[in-house]
Write a protein that holds these residues in place. Structure first.
Motif, PDB file in Angstrom:
ATOM      1  N   GLU A 400       0.848  -1.182   0.000  1.00  0.00           N
ATOM      2  CA  GLU A 400       0.000   0.000   0.000  1.00  0.00           C
ATOM      3  C   GLU A 400       0.882   1.230   0.000  1.00  0.00           C
ATOM      4  O   GLU A 400       2.025   1.190   0.468  1.00  0.00           O
ATOM      5  CB  GLU A 400      -0.876  -0.006   1.256  1.00  0.00           C
ATOM      6  CG  GLU A 400      -2.316   0.312   0.930  1.00  0.00           C
ATOM      7  CD  GLU A 400      -3.214   0.296   2.148  1.00  0.00           C
ATOM      8  OE1 GLU A 400      -3.056   1.201   2.978  1.00  0.00           O
ATOM      9  OE2 GLU A 400      -4.054  -0.620   2.245  1.00  0.00           O
ATOM     10  N   CYS A 401       0.343   2.332  -0.525  1.00  0.00           N
ATOM     11  CA  CYS A 401       1.111   3.571  -0.498  1.00  0.00           C
ATOM     12  C   CYS A 401       1.146   4.104   0.925  1.00  0.00           C
ATOM     13  O   CYS A 401       0.126   4.141   1.600  1.00  0.00           O
ATOM     14  CB  CYS A 401       0.482   4.601  -1.419  1.00  0.00           C
ATOM     15  SG  CYS A 401       1.316   6.190  -1.328  1.00  0.00           S
ATOM     16  N   PRO A 402       2.337   4.493   1.416  1.00  0.00           N
ATOM     17  CA  PRO A 402       2.402   5.019   2.778  1.00  0.00           C
ATOM     18  C   PRO A 402       1.699   6.381   2.911  1.00  0.00           C
ATOM     19  O   PRO A 402       1.322   6.778   4.005  1.00  0.00           O
ATOM     20  CB  PRO A 402       3.900   5.155   3.048  1.00  0.00           C
ATOM     21  CG  PRO A 402       4.534   5.203   1.698  1.00  0.00           C
ATOM     22  CD  PRO A 402       3.650   4.434   0.768  1.00  0.00           C
ATOM     23  N   ASN A 403       1.518   7.077   1.807  1.00  0.00           N
ATOM     24  CA  ASN A 403       0.916   8.419   1.860  1.00  0.00           C
ATOM     25  C   ASN A 403      -0.575   8.419   1.578  1.00  0.00           C
ATOM     26  O   ASN A 403      -1.273   9.370   1.882  1.00  0.00           O
ATOM     27  CB  ASN A 403       1.577   9.352   0.851  1.00  0.00           C
ATOM     28  CG  ASN A 403       3.083   9.257   0.879  1.00  0.00           C
ATOM     29  OD1 ASN A 403       3.670   9.227   1.955  1.00  0.00           O
ATOM     30  ND2 ASN A 403       3.699   9.169  -0.282  1.00  0.00           N
ATOM     31  N   CYS A 404      -1.053   7.362   0.883  1.00  0.00           N
ATOM     32  CA  CYS A 404      -2.440   7.350   0.435  1.00  0.00           C
ATOM     33  C   CYS A 404      -3.057   6.002   0.795  1.00  0.00           C
ATOM     34  O   CYS A 404      -2.365   4.994   0.841  1.00  0.00           O
ATOM     35  CB  CYS A 404      -2.530   7.515  -1.087  1.00  0.00           C
ATOM     36  SG  CYS A 404      -1.509   8.832  -1.745  1.00  0.00           S
ATOM     37  N   ALA A 405      -4.364   6.007   1.024  1.00  0.00           N
ATOM     38  CA  ALA A 405      -5.027   4.740   1.304  1.00  0.00           C
ATOM     39  C   ALA A 405      -5.366   4.040  -0.012  1.00  0.00           C
ATOM     40  O   ALA A 405      -6.525   3.828  -0.342  1.00  0.00           O
ATOM     41  CB  ALA A 405      -6.280   4.974   2.136  1.00  0.00           C
ATOM     42  N   ALA A 416       3.961   1.436  -8.176  1.00  0.00           N
ATOM     43  CA  ALA A 416       3.786   2.887  -8.079  1.00  0.00           C
ATOM     44  C   ALA A 416       2.404   3.261  -7.571  1.00  0.00           C
ATOM     45  O   ALA A 416       1.418   2.561  -7.804  1.00  0.00           O
ATOM     46  CB  ALA A 416       4.018   3.525  -9.448  1.00  0.00           C
ATOM     47  N   CYS A 417       2.340   4.395  -6.859  1.00  0.00           N
ATOM     48  CA  CYS A 417       1.050   4.951  -6.444  1.00  0.00           C
ATOM     49  C   CYS A 417       0.601   5.914  -7.537  1.00  0.00           C
ATOM     50  O   CYS A 417       1.323   6.842  -7.897  1.00  0.00           O
ATOM     51  CB  CYS A 417       1.193   5.706  -5.125  1.00  0.00           C
ATOM     52  SG  CYS A 417      -0.300   6.635  -4.698  1.00  0.00           S
ATOM     53  N   HIS A 418      -0.594   5.700  -8.066  1.00  0.00           N
ATOM     54  CA  HIS A 418      -1.069   6.549  -9.154  1.00  0.00           C
ATOM     55  C   HIS A 418      -1.654   7.873  -8.665  1.00  0.00           C
ATOM     56  O   HIS A 418      -2.087   8.688  -9.443  1.00  0.00           O
ATOM     57  CB  HIS A 418      -2.082   5.794 -10.017  1.00  0.00           C
ATOM     58  CG  HIS A 418      -1.420   4.795 -10.917  1.00  0.00           C
ATOM     59  ND1 HIS A 418      -2.110   4.023 -11.812  1.00  0.00           N
ATOM     60  CD2 HIS A 418      -0.116   4.452 -11.062  1.00  0.00           C
ATOM     61  CE1 HIS A 418      -1.263   3.241 -12.466  1.00  0.00           C
ATOM     62  NE2 HIS A 418      -0.054   3.471 -12.021  1.00  0.00           N
ATOM     63  N   TYR A 419      -1.655   8.047  -7.338  1.00  0.00           N
ATOM     64  CA  TYR A 419      -2.176   9.306  -6.811  1.00  0.00           C
ATOM     65  C   TYR A 419      -1.073  10.280  -6.424  1.00  0.00           C
ATOM     66  O   TYR A 419      -1.176  11.458  -6.646  1.00  0.00           O
ATOM     67  CB  TYR A 419      -3.101   9.047  -5.621  1.00  0.00           C
ATOM     68  CG  TYR A 419      -4.395   8.432  -6.075  1.00  0.00           C
ATOM     69  CD1 TYR A 419      -5.450   9.240  -6.471  1.00  0.00           C
ATOM     70  CD2 TYR A 419      -4.539   7.058  -6.166  1.00  0.00           C
ATOM     71  CE1 TYR A 419      -6.626   8.694  -6.935  1.00  0.00           C
ATOM     72  CE2 TYR A 419      -5.716   6.496  -6.621  1.00  0.00           C
ATOM     73  CZ  TYR A 419      -6.762   7.314  -7.005  1.00  0.00           C
ATOM     74  OH  TYR A 419      -7.917   6.772  -7.471  1.00  0.00           O
ATOM     75  N   CYS A 420      -0.002   9.754  -5.805  1.00  0.00           N
ATOM     76  CA  CYS A 420       1.033  10.693  -5.354  1.00  0.00           C
ATOM     77  C   CYS A 420       2.382  10.440  -6.012  1.00  0.00           C
ATOM     78  O   CYS A 420       3.317  11.196  -5.806  1.00  0.00           O
ATOM     79  CB  CYS A 420       1.175  10.634  -3.835  1.00  0.00           C
ATOM     80  SG  CYS A 420       1.995   9.146  -3.259  1.00  0.00           S
ATOM     81  N   GLY A 421       2.496   9.361  -6.791  1.00  0.00           N
ATOM     82  CA  GLY A 421       3.749   9.128  -7.505  1.00  0.00           C
ATOM     83  C   GLY A 421       4.780   8.328  -6.715  1.00  0.00           C
ATOM     84  O   GLY A 421       5.836   7.987  -7.239  1.00  0.00           O
TER      85      GLY A 421
HETATM   86 ZN    ZN Z   1       0.279   7.655  -2.812  1.00  0.00          ZN
END
Ligand code: ZN
Ligand code: ADP
Ligand code: ZN
Length: 692
Positions: A400-405, A416-421
């Motif tokens: 999981e992205c540590p910055n986004c759920a 990759a996280c498609h929300y924060c990169g």
């Molecule tokens: Zn993210």
């Protein structure tokens, strides 16, 4: 002594807050309502716009500063334009100075009389209009006639390829001949270079382009060309709405249903709705064009606020509508997976590689036939990467992205996280159970499809079009040119491929996983899915060779597909939307009620929760008649870029109650310094598009 009320770019509520300055004698003559000026604000100089001039002495004890200087010699806004912007500010509950900030390009706001010097040409160039290569057909002529007969809002409902653009061009020709100007809005200008070319060819030296990717110099140039009347067509994305046309005769909104008309940060206006408002303020014509009109546009037609013209057939003779077939992806599942209620006599052979799953035997056969006929295919999947997820085979762990759920999306060399990169290289061992077995990849994305194609069609030339391969306008033009000149056989892409491109050699469109987008928590999910699927399908068979569309799905019985498959797509689309609209009426959703999404976000989860409860409580206590308050609830994406997110929806049948309540709420929130108190931001999104 005279005084000027001036709007400055700062977040003050009520949203029409302005500040009073004294007009020094040196500026008495030159300053007027609409003037762009410099004033000292707080500790610095800021730009501002004069909204009102008064001569009565101020109340005793009130001190004012002087207006510092004038940035442009003539008012930047006419009274009409000022009223238009004020009405946007009231509707979107957004401070007037910040609305103006969106309406004045940066190089102008930050300019000075020296950098903004311009000359008004004594003689404007004679208007040149190149004759059209085609003659309008009956439907197109009827549309032009009925639109030009009557000011107001018109829906131009025409299938993809039915010749809507030709209708816009003809209408604009008439407008220019009358000495007026035209605004043309497109969802994403960089995605439609061909459309731009068509306008420039027809109206040489008359088209000024507006989009955010331009250099400050280009922006300034375009702005002054329109401002001085040298160019009378402003073409661009959202922001073109604010081009300084002196005498607009028409505003065209192409693909009006497109969600990208909504600005998703800062001043969250919808350029389609704002264009309708613009036409009212400037008493001009507004044309909303689409093959798949929004519920909002259809509701305007239903209520008689808009008229409608229909283009039912494709304009190029012999171009027919593509034939569409559904493919049940469940038949592609391995034998051991049981599906309740579905007879599985004819399962396909088990796929060999993960990406294969999304190339069903029918689709593979169709691709093969297309390649042999030396024609082209477009394969559409609305996700980048090689898969949708990778999970641990032993414990089911997913990164999981540590910055986004949100879960990380697998790409060929990273996750990759498609929300924060945020991205990581996949570790050798599962971080949760230490299992050394490689993770299992599920689902697919554009990269995965590209890989699977290289396996099955090693000699086919494949191009990929998604945000990983297209970083700028150059990349895009290169890819579009390469594909249309036949340098590739297959174009794999995300919704970028759905936009109005016209590739005559494309005879096959494959929609690899049509279910995506239907299962999101959004009241527009069905509407949007059908629109997107119809847009993508519309890329097939745009010239002589007949086209076909293969749609793969896990739920072929879903009503969206029944409508997609129907004999008469327009009739069917209408029926589908009417059903959707009945639901919305019952549930009190737009276009039948005003809706706002209040989002609260902050770094500390407890504080965000407290703040959201406080806001909901305040709203409920207001006891505004007929106001519905839903929530607070965690947002569907409950954490984004490190910030925890909660939301409240408010709905009302009464626009007045709705606007008043929001203004009152924001005023209270600001007065109470709640942002500081709760360490939480409150953001109000009126007429929201993005519900996540
Ligand atoms: Zn993210
Ligand atoms: P839309 O904007 O509805 O997708 P376009 O205006 O781009 O449709 O037209 C689709 C194609 O048909 C274009 O190649 C255009 O040149 C052609 N076309 C449009 N109108 C006519 C017409 N009346 N006769 C012949 N071809 C036409
Ligand atoms: Zn594990």
């Amino acid at each position: 002594m005279s005084f000027a009320d001036i709007a400055v770019p700062a977040p003050f509520y009520p949203s029409d807050t302005v500040f009073t300055y004294r007009i020094p004698e040196s500026l008495e003559e030159s300053l007027s309502v609409g003037s762009l000026v410099k004033v000292s604000f707080g500790k610095r100089l800021s730009w501002g716009v004069v909204t009102h001039i008064h001569h009565a002495p101020l109340k005793e004890g009130i001190k004012t500063k002087d207006v510092d200087s004038l940035i442009l010699p003539e008012p930047i806004f006419s009274e009409k334009r000022l009223r238009f912007l004020q009405s946007l500010s009231a509707h979107y509950v957004y401070p007037i100075g910040l609305v103006m900030e969106s309406a004045i390009p940066t190089p102008l706001r930050n300019g000075s009389p020296r950098t903004l010097r311009y000359t008004v040409p004594e003689l404007l160039p004679a208007l040149r209009i190149e004759p059209s290569a085609t003659q309008l057909n009956d439907e197109q002529r009827t549309a032009v006639k009925s639109i030009s007969q009557k000011k107001g809002v018109h829906l131009l409902w025409g299938l993809t390829g039915s010749g809507k653009t030709e209708v816009y061009l003809k209408l604009i020709e008439e407008v220019l001949e009358r000495g007026e100007g035209a605004l043309v809005l497109v969802p994403e200008i960089s995605l439609t270079p061909l459309l731009t070319e068509r306008f420039e060819k027809r109206f040489p030296d008359q088209v000024a382009l507006f989009h955010s990717a331009q250099s400050p110099k280009k922006i300034r140039e375009a702005w002054f060309e329109v401002w001085t009347g040298q160019k009378r067509i402003a073409l661009g994305a959202r922001s073109a709405l604010f081009a300084p046309l002196k005498n607009p005769g028409i505003v065209v909104v192409d693909e009006e249903h497109d969600g990208s008309y909504k600005q998703e940060e800062g001043f969250r206006y919808n350029a389609r709705d704002a264009a309708i408002r613009f036409a009212k303020h400037f008493s001009c014509t507004c044309v909303l064009g689409s093959a798949t009109p929004s519920a909002e546009a259809l509701a305007l037609v239903d209520s008689g606020e808009a008229s409608v013209s229909v283009l039912r057939k494709r304009a190029v003779e012999s171009a027919s509508l593509p034939k569409l077939s559904l493919i049940d992806l469940r038949l592609n599942l391995p034998q051991e997976i049981k599906i309740p209620h579905v007879e599985i006599k004819d399962r396909f052979e088990a796929p060999r590689a993960p990406g294969d799953f999304f190339l069903s035997p029918q689709l593979q056969l169709a691709i093969d036939e297309t390649l042999k006929a030396k024609e082209q295919c477009i394969l559409f999947i609305n996700r980048r990467g090689v898969g949708s997820q990778k999970l641990c085979r032993s414990c089911g762990f997913v990164h999981e992205c540590p910055n986004c759920a949100v879960k990380l999306t697998p790409h060929s060399h990273h996750l990759a996280c498609h929300y924060c990169g945020y991205s990581i290289i996949e570790p050798d061992h599962c971080p949760s159970c230490s299992s050394p077995h490689p993770f299992l990849q599920v689902g697919t994305g554009t990269e995965g499809v590209e890989e699977a194609l290289s396996l099955h069609f090693p000699s086919a030339r494949v191009l990929r079009m998604d945000r990983d391969t297209i970083a700028n306008k150059n990349d895009l033009e290169k890819t579009l040119n390469a594909f249309s000149s036949g340098e590739a056989d297959i174009l794999v892409g995300t919704q970028m491929v759905a936009k109005g491109h016209d590739f005559p050699k494309v005879t096959l469109v494959g929609i690899l996983l049509a279910d995506m987008g239907m299962n999101v928590p959004d009241f527009r999910a069905n509407e949007r899915s059908l629109q997107l699927l119809m847009q993508v399908s519309g890329r097939a068979g745009r010239s002589k060779s007949p086209g076909r569309v293969l749609v793969q799905t896990f739920q072929p019985e879903h009503p969206v597909f029944q409508h997609l498959q129907a004999e008469d797509p327009m009739e069917s689309y209408k029926r589908f939307l009417s059903e959707e609209m009945i639901k919305r009426k019952l549930l009190n959703y737009p276009p039948y009620a005003s809706l706002a999404l209040l989002r609260l976000d902050g770094l500390v989860e407890d504080r965000v929760q407290e703040a959201s409860r406080f806001v909901a409580h305040t709203l409920n206590r207001a006891k505004a008649p007929g106001l519905q308050v839903l929530g607070p609830t965690p947002s569907p994406i409950s954490k984004l870029r490190g910030r925890h997110r909660r939301q409240i929806l408010i709905k009302s049948q009464s626009k007045e109650v709705f606007e008043q309540t929001l203004h009152w709420l924001l005023q209270g929130w600001n007065k109470g310094h709640c942002e500081k108190k709760y360490k939480t931001r409150l953001l109000v999104d009126v007429d929201p598009v993005q519900m996540m």
